[in-house]
Design an enzyme around this catalytic site. Structure first.
Site, short mmCIF file in Angstrom:
data_model
loop_
_atom_site.label_atom_id
_atom_site.label_comp_id
_atom_site.label_asym_id
_atom_site.label_seq_id
_atom_site.Cartn_x
_atom_site.Cartn_y
_atom_site.Cartn_z
N CYS A 169 61.97 28.96 -17.17
CA CYS A 169 61.45 27.81 -16.40
C CYS A 169 60.76 28.30 -15.12
O CYS A 169 61.41 28.87 -14.23
CB CYS A 169 62.60 26.85 -16.08
N CYS A 172 62.08 26.88 -11.78
CA CYS A 172 63.44 27.42 -11.58
C CYS A 172 63.37 28.81 -10.97
O CYS A 172 64.11 29.14 -10.04
CB CYS A 172 64.19 27.49 -12.91
#
Length: 240
Positions: A169, A172
């Site tokens: 991600c 993230c």
């Protein structure tokens, strides 16, 4: 005079006929290209209603083996062979693509459009949304942290900030450095715990985490604030 009139009418007819043929040929050669991201519920309905389709899971083999949609084939988007493997599929068939939360599948269908696929559907929210909505007949395998273990973590005298993330991600990864820094700087005030949803899928499903990154702030085992998506360090510090 009659000969000239006949010649004029004949030429006019031929011109009209030629124009008609060109228009018909152009129309017949124009294929409707569908490249669409749809909600998980619509995705499920289209799966049932569409014949002669192909389903592609673009997650890693480990993710695929833990749980996948019926009749799906696994072509890992992060593999260097993705383009060559996806190119082997029938580009004229309706193709349904999904991943864990929608990021990799979005990138995959963009590539598939370039490769000439004519009808592609991407599941918005991926398997996380699919599981959260209860669309699967199969239970998610219990791996990683249990809900009981999670409740012990959040039942604390200090505030507890949970960061649900995944290694692949992008947002993230961008947040990870400052979260690690804050975990040290604010350790007397708040406990920051990062949980990888790929390794804790059952927990994420039970908590209805259906997008990444997801932050949940707990105070005495109760959620007092939640954020889905990227947030800056400055904004997060204000919430703590």
């Amino acid at each position: 005079m009659k000969l000239k009139l006949f010649t004029f009418l004949t030429v006019t007819f031929l011109l009209i006929s030629c124009k008609g043929q060109n228009k018909e040929e152009t129309t017949s050669n124009q294929a409707t290209i569908i490249n669409e991201t749809i909600d998980a519920t619509v995705f499920a309905e289209k799966l049932k209603a569409t014949a002669n389709l192909q389903i592609v899971d673009v997650r890693t083999p480990d993710e695929f083996n833990s749980k996948h949609l019926d009749n799906a084939i696994n072509i890992n988007f992060n593999s260097p062979n993705f383009q060559s493997e996806i190119s082997k599929l029938d580009k004229m068939k309706p193709t349904f693509v999904y991943c864990l939360s929608g990021g990799r599948s979005s990138a995959a269908i963009a590539k598939m459009k370039e490769l000439g696929f004519t009808e592609v559907y991407n599941m918005k929210g991926g398997m996380m949304k699919w599981n959260a909505l209860g669309l699967s007949d199969k239970k998610v395998a219990q791996t990683g942290m249990t809900k009981a273990d999670f409740d012990k973590l959040t039942n604390s005298d200090k505030k507890v900030l949970i960061d649900f993330y995944a290694e692949w991600c992008g947002p993230c990864k961008k947040m990870a450095p400052y979260l690690d820094k804050m975990a040290t700087e604010l350790k007397d005030k708040v406990t920051i715990i990062r949980i990888d949803v790929d390794k804790n899928e059952a927990l994420a499903t039970e908590l209805k985490v259906d997008a990444l990154p997801t932050l949940m702030l707990y105070d005495k085992n109760k959620v007092t604030w939640q954020n889905v998506g990227y947030i800056t360090e400055e904004e997060l510090r204000k919430k703590l």
